[in-house]
Design a protein around this motif. Structure first.
Motif, PDB file in Angstrom:
ATOM      1  N   PHE A 145       0.792  -1.222   0.000  1.00  0.00           N
ATOM      2  CA  PHE A 145       0.000   0.000   0.000  1.00  0.00           C
ATOM      3  C   PHE A 145       0.833   1.284   0.000  1.00  0.00           C
ATOM      4  O   PHE A 145       0.367   2.312  -0.465  1.00  0.00           O
ATOM      5  CB  PHE A 145      -0.980   0.014   1.177  1.00  0.00           C
ATOM      6  N   VAL A 146       2.062   1.206   0.520  1.00  0.00           N
ATOM      7  CA  VAL A 146       2.876   2.423   0.561  1.00  0.00           C
ATOM      8  C   VAL A 146       3.029   3.015  -0.848  1.00  0.00           C
ATOM      9  O   VAL A 146       2.950   4.228  -1.039  1.00  0.00           O
ATOM     10  CB  VAL A 146       4.253   2.143   1.217  1.00  0.00           C
ATOM     11  N   SER A 147       3.213   2.149  -1.860  1.00  0.00           N
ATOM     12  CA  SER A 147       3.334   2.708  -3.207  1.00  0.00           C
ATOM     13  C   SER A 147       1.964   2.940  -3.843  1.00  0.00           C
ATOM     14  O   SER A 147       1.747   3.939  -4.515  1.00  0.00           O
ATOM     15  CB  SER A 147       4.203   1.810  -4.088  1.00  0.00           C
ATOM     16  N   LEU A 148       1.004   2.038  -3.582  1.00  0.00           N
ATOM     17  CA  LEU A 148      -0.311   2.186  -4.226  1.00  0.00           C
ATOM     18  C   LEU A 148      -1.012   3.494  -3.820  1.00  0.00           C
ATOM     19  O   LEU A 148      -1.605   4.177  -4.659  1.00  0.00           O
ATOM     20  CB  LEU A 148      -1.215   0.985  -3.898  1.00  0.00           C
ATOM     21  N   VAL A 149      -0.930   3.840  -2.531  1.00  0.00           N
ATOM     22  CA  VAL A 149      -1.717   5.000  -2.076  1.00  0.00           C
ATOM     23  C   VAL A 149      -1.270   6.316  -2.717  1.00  0.00           C
ATOM     24  O   VAL A 149      -2.074   7.227  -2.900  1.00  0.00           O
ATOM     25  CB  VAL A 149      -1.742   5.112  -0.525  1.00  0.00           C
ATOM     26  N   ARG A 150       0.005   6.398  -3.081  1.00  0.00           N
ATOM     27  CA  ARG A 150       0.486   7.600  -3.793  1.00  0.00           C
ATOM     28  C   ARG A 150      -0.215   7.720  -5.150  1.00  0.00           C
ATOM     29  O   ARG A 150      -0.585   8.788  -5.582  1.00  0.00           O
ATOM     30  CB  ARG A 150       1.982   7.484  -4.088  1.00  0.00           C
ATOM     31  N   MET A 151      -0.351   6.557  -5.822  1.00  0.00           N
ATOM     32  CA  MET A 151      -0.973   6.564  -7.153  1.00  0.00           C
ATOM     33  C   MET A 151      -2.471   6.856  -7.055  1.00  0.00           C
ATOM     34  O   MET A 151      -3.069   7.421  -7.955  1.00  0.00           O
ATOM     35  CB  MET A 151      -0.767   5.213  -7.830  1.00  0.00           C
ATOM     36  N   LEU A 152      -3.080   6.430  -5.935  1.00  0.00           N
ATOM     37  CA  LEU A 152      -4.521   6.632  -5.775  1.00  0.00           C
ATOM     38  C   LEU A 152      -4.846   8.078  -5.394  1.00  0.00           C
ATOM     39  O   LEU A 152      -5.964   8.545  -5.601  1.00  0.00           O
ATOM     40  CB  LEU A 152      -5.061   5.719  -4.660  1.00  0.00           C
ATOM     41  N   PHE A 153      -3.853   8.777  -4.825  1.00  0.00           N
ATOM     42  CA  PHE A 153      -4.145  10.097  -4.260  1.00  0.00           C
ATOM     43  C   PHE A 153      -4.838  11.061  -5.234  1.00  0.00           C
ATOM     44  O   PHE A 153      -5.926  11.570  -4.923  1.00  0.00           O
ATOM     45  CB  PHE A 153      -2.870  10.748  -3.679  1.00  0.00           C
ATOM     46  N   PRO A 154      -4.253  11.333  -6.423  1.00  0.00           N
ATOM     47  CA  PRO A 154      -4.830  12.417  -7.234  1.00  0.00           C
ATOM     48  C   PRO A 154      -6.268  12.181  -7.667  1.00  0.00           C
ATOM     49  O   PRO A 154      -7.105  13.090  -7.542  1.00  0.00           O
ATOM     50  CB  PRO A 154      -3.887  12.509  -8.434  1.00  0.00           C
ATOM     51  N   GLY A 155      -6.569  10.978  -8.155  1.00  0.00           N
ATOM     52  CA  GLY A 155      -7.945  10.692  -8.589  1.00  0.00           C
ATOM     53  C   GLY A 155      -8.918  10.809  -7.423  1.00  0.00           C
ATOM     54  O   GLY A 155      -9.985  11.441  -7.539  1.00  0.00           O
ATOM     55  N   ASN A 156      -8.549  10.237  -6.288  1.00  0.00           N
ATOM     56  CA  ASN A 156      -9.450  10.269  -5.138  1.00  0.00           C
ATOM     57  C   ASN A 156      -9.560  11.672  -4.534  1.00  0.00           C
ATOM     58  O   ASN A 156     -10.610  12.056  -4.026  1.00  0.00           O
ATOM     59  CB  ASN A 156      -8.996   9.253  -4.082  1.00  0.00           C
ATOM     60  N   TYR A 157      -8.469  12.441  -4.624  1.00  0.00           N
ATOM     61  CA  TYR A 157      -8.526  13.823  -4.114  1.00  0.00           C
ATOM     62  C   TYR A 157      -9.532  14.644  -4.929  1.00  0.00           C
ATOM     63  O   TYR A 157     -10.327  15.402  -4.361  1.00  0.00           O
ATOM     64  CB  TYR A 157      -7.129  14.461  -4.171  1.00  0.00           C
ATOM     65  N   LEU A 158      -9.531  14.452  -6.247  1.00  0.00           N
ATOM     66  CA  LEU A 158     -10.476  15.200  -7.091  1.00  0.00           C
ATOM     67  C   LEU A 158     -11.920  14.790  -6.780  1.00  0.00           C
ATOM     68  O   LEU A 158     -12.821  15.627  -6.721  1.00  0.00           O
ATOM     69  CB  LEU A 158     -10.159  14.981  -8.573  1.00  0.00           C
ATOM     70  N   THR A 159     -12.136  13.491  -6.557  1.00  0.00           N
ATOM     71  CA  THR A 159     -13.478  13.031  -6.189  1.00  0.00           C
ATOM     72  C   THR A 159     -13.865  13.593  -4.818  1.00  0.00           C
ATOM     73  O   THR A 159     -15.006  14.034  -4.602  1.00  0.00           O
ATOM     74  CB  THR A 159     -13.520  11.483  -6.136  1.00  0.00           C
ATOM     75  N   ALA A 160     -12.906  13.603  -3.906  1.00  0.00           N
ATOM     76  CA  ALA A 160     -13.170  14.102  -2.549  1.00  0.00           C
ATOM     77  C   ALA A 160     -13.528  15.587  -2.573  1.00  0.00           C
ATOM     78  O   ALA A 160     -14.371  16.052  -1.810  1.00  0.00           O
ATOM     79  CB  ALA A 160     -11.947  13.862  -1.668  1.00  0.00           C
ATOM     80  N   ARG A 161     -12.888  16.322  -3.472  1.00  0.00           N
ATOM     81  CA  ARG A 161     -13.229  17.753  -3.579  1.00  0.00           C
ATOM     82  C   ARG A 161     -14.670  17.918  -4.029  1.00  0.00           C
ATOM     83  O   ARG A 161     -15.381  18.805  -3.567  1.00  0.00           O
ATOM     84  CB  ARG A 161     -12.279  18.441  -4.552  1.00  0.00           C
TER      85      ARG A 161
END
Ligand SMILES: C[S@@+](CC[C@H](N)C(=O)[O-])C[C@H]1O[C@@H](n2cnc3c(N)ncnc32)[C@H](O)[C@@H]1O
Length: 347
Positions: A145-161
Motif C-alpha cells: 500500500f505504501v506505493s499504491l496509495v500515492r498513485m490513488l491520491f490524485p484521482g481520489n482527491y479530485l473526487t473528494a473535492r
C-alpha cells in the motif's frame, strides 16, 4: 451434413461475444507501450504531433502513429487534426499538487504488470479458494500500500473535492472532526482539511502508510490539523462520539463482509449523534449484471479473490442493510466523478 443443416445461425458474430475478450490484453499492451515509449509523459507538457512524439521516443513514426491512433480509438488520448493530447480529466489528475507526472504512469504500469502476473493464476485461485498473495496481511499490506496509495491520491482527491462541495452546508465551515479510516495518502480528508481551515482530521492506517499521509498533509499545509492513529483498523480504538464525519475510502472491498459489518459498528460508535459515515468504493449494480456503471465493480470482485481471503465488492442494498444493522438511520447516494456514487449514512 444433416447435423450441420440443423445448427441455428447466431444473430451476432461469435467472435464478438466469447472470443473477443481474449484480445483485451492488446489494449493493455497498447497502454503499456505508450508508457514505455514515454508518450503520455511527453503529452503532459502539451499537445504534439506523431512526428514530434516519435522523435522524443526515438521510434519510427509509422508505429508511433498507429499506437497513437489506437490510444485515441480506446479513449486514452484525443486528437484534433494532427495534434494528440491527453484528455482533460487525465490532465487534471496530473496537475494535483504532490503528483509527479514523470513517474505517475510508470508506477501504474508496474502495478498493472504485477496484477497481470497474479491474475494469470486466477483459475487456480478459483479452484483452491486461496489468494495468490494476501495484500491485507499486515506486513504485505504495508509494503504493497505504501506505493499504491500515492498513485490513488490524485484521482481520489479530485473526487473528494467534489464530495466536499456537495456537503459544504454541513462540513464546509467551523470546527469539524473527521475520522479518515484506512486513510492511505489521505485524499478524502485532505479535501476537507483544505476546504475548511477549521477542520481537524484523525487518520488511521498502518504506520508506514501514515508517513505518506503526513508527507501529503505537509504539501497541502494542513499537517497541524492532522493527528495519526497507527494500527489495524480491526484492532485500534476509534473512540466514542468524537467525530462529525467518518470517511471510508476504498477499504470495504478488501475487508470483505464480516469485517466491514464490524467496521460499520465501530464507526457508528465513533461518530457524534447526527454524524455521517461516507463510503467510496466500487459498488456493483443491484442484480450484479454489470449495468448502471457497476461493471467495473463486478470485475474488481475477482481482484479481491486473487489478493485477499475475504474481499469482494457489494451492492448498495447490501451496504444499506449492514449500516441499518449498525444503527444508522438513513442513507443517501451522492453523484461524484468516480466509477460509483458516494454512499452517505447518517447516525
Ligand atoms: C485501497 S487503499 C485506499 C487508501 C485511501 N483511503 C484512498 O481511498 O485513497 C486501502 C488502504 O487501507 C489500508 N488498510 C488495509 N487494511 C488495513 C487494516 N487492516 N488496518 C489499517 N489500514 C488498512 C491500506 O494500508 C491502504 O492505505
Amino acid at each position: 451434413m444433416a447435423q450441420a443443416a440443423k445448427a441455428s445461425v447466431p444473430k451476432e458474430n461469435a467472435l464478438g461475444s466469447a472470443v473477443q475478450p481474449l484480445f483485451a490484453a492488446l489494449i493493455t499492451q497498447t497502454t503499456a507501450s505508450a508508457v514505455q515509449l514515454g508518450l503520455f509523459q511527453r503529452l503532459v507538457k502539451g499537445p504534439a504531433t506523431a512526428r514530434a512524439l516519435a522523435r522524443t521516443a526515438g521510434a519510427k513514426e509509422r508505429g508511433v502513429t498507429m499506437l497513437l491512433d489506437a490510444l485515441v480509438a480506446t479513449g486514452q488520448l484525443e486528437r484534433t487534426d494532427s495534434l494528440y493530447r491527453l484528455p482533460a480529466a487525465m490532465q487534471s489528475v496530473l496537475e494535483v499538487p504532490g503528483v509527479d507526472p514523470e513517474t505517475y504512469f510508470a508506477d501504474w504500469l508496474e502495478h498493472a504488470t504485477a496484477l497481470v502476473a497474479s491474475w494469470s493464476k486466477l483459475a487456480d485461485v478459483i479452484r483452491t479458494g486461496e489468494p495468490v498473495n494476501n495484500i491485507v496481511e499486515p506486513s504485505a499490506a504495508q509494503q504493497f500500500f505504501v506505493s499504491l496509495v500515492r498513485m490513488l491520491f490524485p484521482g481520489n482527491y479530485l473526487t473528494a473535492r467534489a464530495l466536499f462541495e456537495k456537503t459544504k452546508g454541513r462540513f464546509g465551515r467551523g470546527e469539524v472532526d473527521i475520522l479518515d479510516v484506512a486513510c492511505g495518502a489521505a485524499p478524502w480528508s485532505m479535501a476537507f482539511a483544505v476546504g475548511n481551515r477549521a477542520a481537524r482530521v484523525t487518520a488511521v492506517d498502518f504506520p508506514p502508510v501514515l508517513d505518506v499521509a503526513m508527507e501529503f498533509a505537509r504539501i497541502y499545509g494542513v499537517e497541524e490539523r492532522f493527528s495519526f492513529l497507527p494500527g489495524d483498523i480491526g484492532e485500534v480504538d476509534l473512540g466514542k462520539g468524537e467525530f462529525d464525519l467518518a470517511l471510508l475510502g476504498h477499504i470495504c472491498h478488501s475487508e470483505g463482509e464480516r469485517r466491514t459489518r464490524r467496521l460499520f459498528r465501530k464507526t457508528y460508535r465513533a461518530l457524534k449523534p447526527g454524524g455521517t459515515m461516507a463510503i467510496a468504493d466500487f459498488v456493483a449494480d443491484d442484480q450484479r449484471r454489470g449495468k448502471d456503471g457497476g461493471g467495473f465493480a463486478i470485475l474488481f470482485a475477482l481482484n479481491m479473490l486473487v489478493h485477499t481471503p475475504e474481499g469482494a465488492t457489494f451492492t448498495y442494498p447490501q451496504y444499506r442493510a449492514w449500516a441499518k444493522e449498525a444503527g444508522y438511520r438513513r442513507s443517501e447516494l451522492v453523484a461524484v466523478p468516480a466509477p460509483s456514487p458516494m454512499m452517505l449514512f447518517y447516525k
